[in-house]
Design an enzyme around this catalytic site. Structure first.
Site, PDB file in Angstrom:
ATOM      1  CD  GLN A  84      -3.088  -0.405  -0.062  1.00  0.00           C
ATOM      2  OE1 GLN A  84      -3.171   0.783  -0.358  1.00  0.00           O
ATOM      3  NE2 GLN A  84      -3.798  -1.332  -0.688  1.00  0.00           N
ATOM      4  CB  SER A  85       4.125   1.922  -1.579  1.00  0.00           C
ATOM      5  OG  SER A  85       4.959   3.027  -1.854  1.00  0.00           O
ATOM      6  CG  ASN A  86       0.775   6.820   0.734  1.00  0.00           C
ATOM      7  OD1 ASN A  86      -0.364   6.518   0.408  1.00  0.00           O
ATOM      8  ND2 ASN A  86       1.150   6.942   2.000  1.00  0.00           N
TER       9      ASN A  86
END
Length: 346
Positions: A84-86
């Site tokens: 869930q990397s921005n």
């Protein structure tokens, strides 16, 4: 011949950049949150509203990184991050904007097996922006996998540009040097002298760039990093080393002292990406008092740190404290299973 005085604006303008973000981001008061928790006058620097694929702090870093990639003739970007990397989401968006391919290596850090975490939120947006995703098995080293992918692409005749995790190297950190210059001017315009700036501290580039920019301007405002991953000693060393390298790149070596770097690691909880009760409380308070959306990984934990220090009396009621909102709204949808009875949501 006498040398010209150092000008941060002039020096920054010597570095190529691509216009990716909606700048300047707003500096807004948070009176309802202040009334709720007590303490100083609270402000929020809206770097969640940079505009690139729902916004976030990585847009500032990618402006410089993408320009360097294009200057080197790259035809694709390669990067690494959590599921869930921005950062991966905004890197994929930047690549799409520039007409480049994006290859993303996603690490499994044991955060969640839920369908939402593995397919929604930032991951969904990665795919919509056209990123070609490699998902690693638990425990695999993302940096090693990214380096191997870069070499495979070169072997196929591609011209990859490796974007470090979080966009956090000296070039990427220039984005937050620029943010510091912007923020100092905003504070002057509204007539406040902040007691402290509070920001999430993860891959280190945001805190390091911000400190470098402030000190290069002669501004001694403290920056409190709220750690989201590493123990204090490790994180402070990481931030300091990057700040030193960024200052060297800018041509103002020695701007940041070791004592300038302060990280509070007491809000990490069980680990990176794992929500905390105080973080969920902060998300609820910001949403219901100020209509601001935070995420459980970065901005929620940083806000929990801010709230804790306000309640604990770190600041006088006459102080002004700025919360730098690094974004992460898209990640909320990957963590939707968390927002149930404990927050009074249905």
């Amino acid at each position: 011949m006498t040398s010209k005085p150092f000008s941060l604006r002039t020096r920054l303008n010597e570095f190529a950049r691509v216009e990716l973000a909606h700048l300047p981001t707003r500096l807004e008061a948070m009176p309802r949150l202040q009334a709720e928790i007590g303490g100083p006058a609270l402000w929020i620097k809206r770097d969640d509203a940079t505009g690139l694929s729902t916004g976030g702090n990585k847009a500032r870093k990618l402006a410089f990184l993408l320009a360097e990639a294009l200057g080197q003739g790259a035809d694709c970007l390669v990067t690494v991050g959590a599921a869930q990397s921005n950062h991966v989401r905004q890197t994929a968006a930047a690549a799409a904007r520039a007409g480049l391919d994006c290859f993303a290596v996603l690490e499994d850090r044991g955060v969640s097996d839920s369908l939402a975490y593995k397919s929604n939120g930032n991951y969904l947006l990665d795919r919509l922006h056209g990123a070609q995703i490699t998902r690693l098995e638990p425990g695999a080293d993302g940096k090693v996998a990214m380096a191997e992918l870069v070499e495979r692409l070169r072997g196929k005749g591609r011209k990859p540009y490796a974007v470090p995790g979080g966009g956090s190297n000296p070039v990427g950190s220039l984005g937050y040097v620029e943010c510091a210059r912007e923020l100092v001017q905003q504070c002057r315009d509204i007539g406040i002298a902040p007691r402290e700036i509070v920001v999430a501290s993860g891959s280190a580039g945001t805190q390091a760039g911000l400190l470098t920019g402030l000190r290069a301007l002669g501004d001694m405002t403290p920056v409190l990093g709220i750690g989201v991953r590493a123990p204090r000693a490790v994180q402070e060393a990481r931030v300091f080393d990057l700040a030193v390298a960024t200052a060297d790149l800018l041509g103002c070596p020695g701007s940041v002292a070791r004592d300038d770097v302060v990280v509070d690691d007491t809000h990490i909880g069980a680990g990176y990406g794992l929500a905390t009760e105080t973080g969920l409380e902060a998300i609820s308070l910001f949403a219901r008092r100020e209509a601001q959306l935070l995420d459980p990984v970065y901005s929620g934990k940083a806000a929990a740190g801010l709230i804790h220090h306000c309640r604990a009396g770190r600041y006088a009621t006459t102080d002004h404290v700025i919360f730098l909102h690094t974004g992460g709204t898209a990640g909320l949808f990957g963590y939707c299973d968390l927002f149930g009875g404990e927050m009074g949501l249905s």
